[in-house]
Design a protein around this motif. Sequence first.
Motif, PDB file in Angstrom:
ATOM      1  N   GLU A   1       0.677  -0.515  -0.140  1.00  0.00           N
ATOM      2  CA  GLU A   1      -0.587  -0.251   0.010  1.00  0.00           C
ATOM      3  C   GLU A   1       0.929   1.183  -0.092  1.00  0.00           C
ATOM      4  O   GLU A   1       1.850   1.201  -0.066  1.00  0.00           O
TER       5      GLU A   1
ATOM      6  N   GLU B   1      -0.672   8.975   4.861  1.00  0.00           N
ATOM      7  CA  GLU B   1      -1.779   8.942   5.846  1.00  0.00           C
ATOM      8  C   GLU B   1      -2.711  11.021   5.722  1.00  0.00           C
ATOM      9  O   GLU B   1      -1.700  11.739   5.296  1.00  0.00           O
TER      10      GLU B   1
ATOM     11  N   ASN C   1       9.399   4.300  -0.393  1.00  0.00           N
ATOM     12  CA  ASN C   1       9.945   4.678   1.520  1.00  0.00           C
ATOM     13  C   ASN C   1      10.696   5.878   1.638  1.00  0.00           C
ATOM     14  O   ASN C   1      11.469   6.619   1.796  1.00  0.00           O
TER      15      ASN C   1
ATOM     16  N   LEU D   1      11.806   8.533  -0.584  1.00  0.00           N
ATOM     17  CA  LEU D   1      10.390   9.377  -0.317  1.00  0.00           C
ATOM     18  C   LEU D   1      11.617  10.329   1.793  1.00  0.00           C
ATOM     19  O   LEU D   1      11.790  11.678   1.026  1.00  0.00           O
TER      20      LEU D   1
ATOM     21  N   ILE E   1      13.327  14.366   2.359  1.00  0.00           N
ATOM     22  CA  ILE E   1      13.363  14.672   2.405  1.00  0.00           C
ATOM     23  C   ILE E   1      14.431  14.867   3.687  1.00  0.00           C
ATOM     24  O   ILE E   1      15.216  16.562   4.271  1.00  0.00           O
TER      25      ILE E   1
ATOM     26  N   PHE F   1       2.269  13.633  13.475  1.00  0.00           N
ATOM     27  CA  PHE F   1       3.546  13.711  12.890  1.00  0.00           C
ATOM     28  C   PHE F   1       3.282  14.183  11.507  1.00  0.00           C
ATOM     29  O   PHE F   1       4.088  14.114  10.839  1.00  0.00           O
TER      30      PHE F   1
END
Length: 474
Positions: free
Chosen positions: A170, A174, A229, A232, A236, A343
């Motif tokens: 998935e 969020e 992930n 990404l 950051i 978060f």
Amino acid sequence: MKKYDIRKICCIGAGYVGGPTMAVFAKYCPNITINVVDINKKRIDDWNSNNPLNFPIFEPGLDKLILSFRDKNLFFTTDLEKSISEADMVFISVNTPTKTKGVGAGKASDLKWVEASARQIAEFSKSHTIVVEKSTLPVKTAETIKNILSSSQDISSVDKKTFSVLSNPEFLSEGNAINDLQYPDRVLIGGEDESSINALSNLYLNWVPEKKILKTNIWSSELSKLTANAFLAQRISSINSISALCEVTGADIKQVSKAIGMDTRIGRKFLASGPGFGGSCFQKDILNLIYLCNYYKLDEVANYWKGVIDINNWQKERISKIIVNNLFGNVSGKKIAILGFAFKANTNDTRESPSISICQDLIEEGAHIAIYDPKVENSKIEDDFKKLNKINFEQCRVNWEICSSIQEAALESDAIVVLTEWQEFLYIDWKSLINSMRKPAWLFDTRSCIDHNKAKNVGFNVWEIGNSVSINKY
Ligand code: NAD
Ligand code: UGA
């Protein structure tokens, strides 16, 4: 080729993924009955509440979906046995946190909930069941699941159970989950058995264009999720590392982000500097990637990804130090208002939130923390403080309070720290707020989301992430 007719689905795990994902499946697959099961009875009761405010997860648009499809073709239940035994397809959507003890502690994912799910499927399923990995899992987990499923087969039984295992990670984020689920960039299905892959793909085809459904081998699918992930999170950490350089050179991180993001090869998304990434997955998934690399003796690769986490931790510590230094190097006995504990905005999730460690640092320095968050429940904040390792929950209980408004948090405080970019923080009446604060009053904007001129004009000293010129000392 066999054609599987999917009439009933069971999803094990009614959490941030299971709940929203199955709500969207229910919307687009009206002829399929979906049972979302969980061992946590309270969670199931909350999903079944008549008041959407009691749903366990806050996610924009989710309440409408639940209210439209619950008890029609979407059911939340603790009856695992019945749900699995009736299902043609079972999604495993359980938590996979980082192991805290034993082999691989601190890095490997704890697969005990996944293993328990596989055992439950093995025990209760009937005839052929398609098992779908929805949880984020280390590469080769499908092998473990297959082993558990096949070793459960009773060879003497006439009704032979059969299974095929697919990986369908998935990618929802969020706060934007319903949109991500309805209009995904891609749907990834990894597997070997073409009939099962088609059965799952046919469900998605009810709302996802065919060209967005990507079919791969199972290991590529598992690894792609971890890699997405990691990439990404890496962006950051990259932009956060540059934010520190901006603060000492006079550059402005927003301008730098815009300038580099306009290069189509780089792209503009995920270049917002902040207090460090949080959420239940980025750190966990990178740690897992590191563990895998170490296991395969790829230590240089492991070290490369470790840097992403190191910068993230450094960014959080750096912000705590900046707050203390600006408040004359001493926060003992000072009240600091914390705006935002989730978060990120638009979720009530606090897992790995940068707010947790920044609050911990400030409490350790002797500050009194007053927290306001529009969506996070008080009990969640308490639980997060209980888990802190550096401070004693009972002893420090007087050092923090949870407030029900921005004004209450700011009253007689020395500083306001914006840690989550909630929309209501953009419309604060800075003039009335500063009147109730001690002077000099500080605003620390770790999200670079506030109109600083408004705050400066009424007398705030402002510190903004990645911007050296924002401070205006009175
Ligand atoms: P979560 O903790 O919110 O939900 C997991 C649920 O599974 C819990 O309610 C737990 O009680 C239940 N559970 C555990 N073992 C069970 C069992 N044996 N039988 C029945 N229920 C059981 O976790 P989540 O955030 O939904 O994440 C689930 C997985 O999805 C993780 O692997 C995560 O990495 C991945 N993921 C999460 C997100 C996200 O945004 N949260 C996005 C993509 C992928
Ligand atoms: C992330 C990924 O975006 C999803 O694709 C993935 O499915 C999910 O993890 C997962 O596997 O759990 P999520 O953690 O929900 O989703 O939220 P993000 O929007 O990715 O934000 C993660 C953290 O990075 C937040 O703390 C956010 O504030 C921070 N962030 C994000 C920044 O600091 N800057 C940015 O530009 C973007």
